[in-house]
Design an enzyme around this catalytic site. Sequence first.
Site, PDB file in Angstrom:
ATOM      1  CD  GLU A 142      11.741  -2.798   0.638  1.00  0.00           C
ATOM      2  OE1 GLU A 142      11.710  -3.975   1.077  1.00  0.00           O
ATOM      3  OE2 GLU A 142      12.670  -2.369  -0.059  1.00  0.00           O
ATOM      4  CG  ASP A 170      11.470  -2.338  -9.086  1.00  0.00           C
ATOM      5  OD1 ASP A 170      11.394  -1.944  -7.902  1.00  0.00           O
ATOM      6  OD2 ASP A 170      12.542  -2.400  -9.724  1.00  0.00           O
TER       7      ASP A 170
END
Length: 414
Positions: free
Chosen positions: A280, A361
């Site tokens: 996030e 990611d």
Amino acid sequence: MSAHDFSFVFLAFLILSTGLQLWLKTRHLRHVLAHRAAVPADFASDIELAAHQKAADYTAAKVQLARWVICWEAIVLLAFTFGGGLGWLDAIAHSLAGSGIWAGILLIGGLTAISTFLSMPFSLYSTFVLEEQFGFNKTTPKTFLLDLIKSTVLGIVLGLPLVALVLWLMNVAGSLWWFYAWAAWVAFGLSLMAVYPTFIAPLFNKFTPLSDASLKERIDNLLAKCGFESNGVFVMDGSKRSSHGNAYFTGFGKTKRIVFFDTLIERLTPVEIEAVLAHELGHYKRRHIVKRMVVMYGLGLLTLALLGYLKNASWFYAGLGVAVPSTAAALTLFFLALPVFTFPFGWLSSRGSRKREYEADEYAASVSSADALISGLVKLYRDNASTLTPDPLHSLFYDSHPPAALRVAALRQG
């Protein structure tokens, strides 16, 4: 363009858009069920066959419901346009409130209320039948009703002044009204982002500071490493409505806060929670939120400029079944018809979103643990009954995140 020509174009796009959606859903259904019998090799050691089959059945049930919703929404749209429904509502609004702003507010409010009522059976079925059937629903009828009441009140308190301002600008601000309306929308959106975490979200959920000292220390260290300042780390009672798990950060400027669903805290290990949070934070560090806002507000400006042109085009109203043009009718007709023309190009937005997920990611792997992120994602896929075998074309149009297999493979490759 004549009204007849525009009617033909609109109907052609409606058939194209509806047909495309139904075709994609059918492809997705067939693809998921065709791969139901075996867990993909990359996940075979972590996800049991029963969980994989539950995800397939859950996905199939949602797709079957979605196909009904797609057909129903097309019928409702035809009723409001070619069926004369919007013109009928507009006439009632003008008979009750004259020709001023209040007539426009009555039209938009009436359209919203009718649309909500017509979609309610699907919402009820999704919550109390489909989600219940697969063990995810925790929402009680009381909570559902309270959420509806709160959402309605918020819509009136926050939405009504904005709608009134836009209608007023459309009437008095001349040919550049759309630019002033866009500026008002941007200001409203940024203000809403700032107040949402502390004033709006708590109306629906309870947020408590993270109490696990060791986990909080781990998270504080990650935030310091990433240079992210927040207004706190909170746990939300997501289990009040669903057993699905998630995490996000919200707010704007000094109001930014990190939120974990209590269901996620219960299921993931501390190192997995850290990795999920790092993902996030990757969106923040890669400036995805700012970029998305720039794109959103840029497209909003172009959209309102187009409405500024169509507002004075008689064929626009007549072509969509409204005999008497009005400011509010232009606004409502435009946003009713817009999705029909934009859905075939929706894959462009999804493609950009998936690219940002890969980048987040990658960032998470650089500041945390790729293996922990993979194991955390696998648990979320399993516990949320997310299919591991989506149809690639359906995923291209609908999924903001990459398919599980591609996402995990990218993380493993580093």
